[in-house]
Design a protein around this motif. Structure first.
Motif, PDB file in Angstrom:
ATOM      1  N   ALA A 149      34.960  41.683  51.864  1.00 22.35           N
ATOM      2  CA  ALA A 149      34.228  40.521  52.371  1.00 22.35           C
ATOM      3  C   ALA A 149      35.112  39.269  52.426  1.00 22.35           C
ATOM      4  N   LEU A 150      36.126  39.201  51.570  1.00 25.46           N
ATOM      5  CA  LEU A 150      36.968  38.011  51.484  1.00 25.46           C
ATOM      6  C   LEU A 150      38.170  38.019  52.425  1.00 25.46           C
ATOM      7  N   LEU A 151      38.606  39.199  52.845  1.00 24.29           N
ATOM      8  CA  LEU A 151      39.823  39.296  53.649  1.00 24.29           C
ATOM      9  C   LEU A 151      39.789  38.393  54.876  1.00 24.29           C
ATOM     10  N   VAL A 156      42.172  34.852  44.156  1.00 30.95           N
ATOM     11  CA  VAL A 156      41.074  34.175  44.838  1.00 30.95           C
ATOM     12  C   VAL A 156      40.066  33.665  43.809  1.00 30.95           C
ATOM     13  N   SER A 157      39.659  32.411  43.983  1.00 29.92           N
ATOM     14  CA  SER A 157      38.597  31.829  43.159  1.00 29.92           C
ATOM     15  C   SER A 157      37.378  31.676  44.048  1.00 29.92           C
ATOM     16  N   PHE A 189      40.103  36.323  40.613  1.00 26.36           N
ATOM     17  CA  PHE A 189      40.685  37.655  40.530  1.00 26.36           C
ATOM     18  C   PHE A 189      41.786  37.818  41.563  1.00 26.36           C
ATOM     19  N   LYS A 190      42.559  38.865  41.360  1.00 29.72           N
ATOM     20  CA  LYS A 190      43.647  39.192  42.278  1.00 29.72           C
ATOM     21  C   LYS A 190      43.262  40.452  43.046  1.00 29.72           C
ATOM     22  N   VAL A 212      42.969  34.726  52.766  1.00 29.93           N
ATOM     23  CA  VAL A 212      42.921  35.784  51.756  1.00 29.93           C
ATOM     24  C   VAL A 212      43.491  37.079  52.344  1.00 29.93           C
ATOM     25  N   PHE A 213      44.540  37.567  51.708  1.00 27.67           N
ATOM     26  CA  PHE A 213      45.135  38.844  52.066  1.00 27.67           C
ATOM     27  C   PHE A 213      45.470  39.600  50.784  1.00 27.67           C
ATOM     28  N   PHE A 214      46.000  40.782  50.935  1.00 27.48           N
ATOM     29  CA  PHE A 214      46.404  41.613  49.803  1.00 27.48           C
ATOM     30  C   PHE A 214      47.359  40.829  48.904  1.00 27.48           C
ATOM     31  N   GLY A 215      47.120  40.878  47.594  1.00 28.62           N
ATOM     32  CA  GLY A 215      47.981  40.205  46.624  1.00 28.62           C
ATOM     33  C   GLY A 215      47.551  38.786  46.286  1.00 28.62           C
TER      34      GLY A 215
END
Length: 162
Positions: A127-129, A91-92, A103-104, A85-88
């Motif tokens: 938290a997701l990065l 993610v589910s 969401f994006k 997970v990175f910018f752009g």
């Protein structure tokens, strides 16, 4: 402080908005103000009052957009991002209750009017990065801690048109 990042699509939308405000809306509103002012008493002229206010709103937004576009860094898709997970990223996620979200992760200026976009600065995005599918993300907010599992990560690939 906001992270000054934006997706290529977001940058294009802001640029188009600026262009429309400056080339279409502002001249049109200026004509209306001039016409309404020519009618005489401005203090009781609703057309004059409304369009003068609208002109200030347009000018404020134009200043904001110009300053923002100058400072934002466009982040394009890179194949190295795949799997994390990175910018752009789209993610589910899912929690223990079975609640699912998709969401994006985008820049602050891209979240308005988009219910499925979240800011890179939000607790969820932070938290997701750098996480992968099946990783656990603990989201800490003022309301408490929430645990989500990543079920999918997708990126929009460039079409090659530009």
């Amino acid at each position: 402080m906001r992270t000054p990042l934006i997706t290529r699509t977001g940058y294009q939308k802001l640029t188009q908005e600026l262009d429309h405000l400056w080339r279409v809306e502002r001249p049109e509103t200026t004509r209306k103000v001039t016409w309404a002012a020519s009618l005489g008493d401005r203090s009781e002229n609703a057309d004059y009052q409304y369009n003068k206010k609208r002109l200030r709103e347009i000018d404020r937004r134009v200043r904001y957009l110009r300053k923002s576009l100058e400072n934002l860094k466009v982040v394009d898709y890179s194949p190295e991002q795949e799997g994390r997970v990175f910018f752009g990223a789209w993610v589910s996620v899912e929690n223990d209750s079975g609640e699912q979200k998709r969401f994006k992760i985008v820049g602050y200026d891209e979240i308005f009017g988009e219910k499925d976009h979240i800011s890179i600065d939000s607790p969820m995005a932070r938290a997701l990065l750098k996480k992968q599918v099946d990783d656990e993300a603990v989201v800490r907010t003022e309301a408490g801690e929430f645990v989500w599992w990543i079920t999918a990560i997708e990126y929009e690939k460039p079409t090659g048109k530009d």
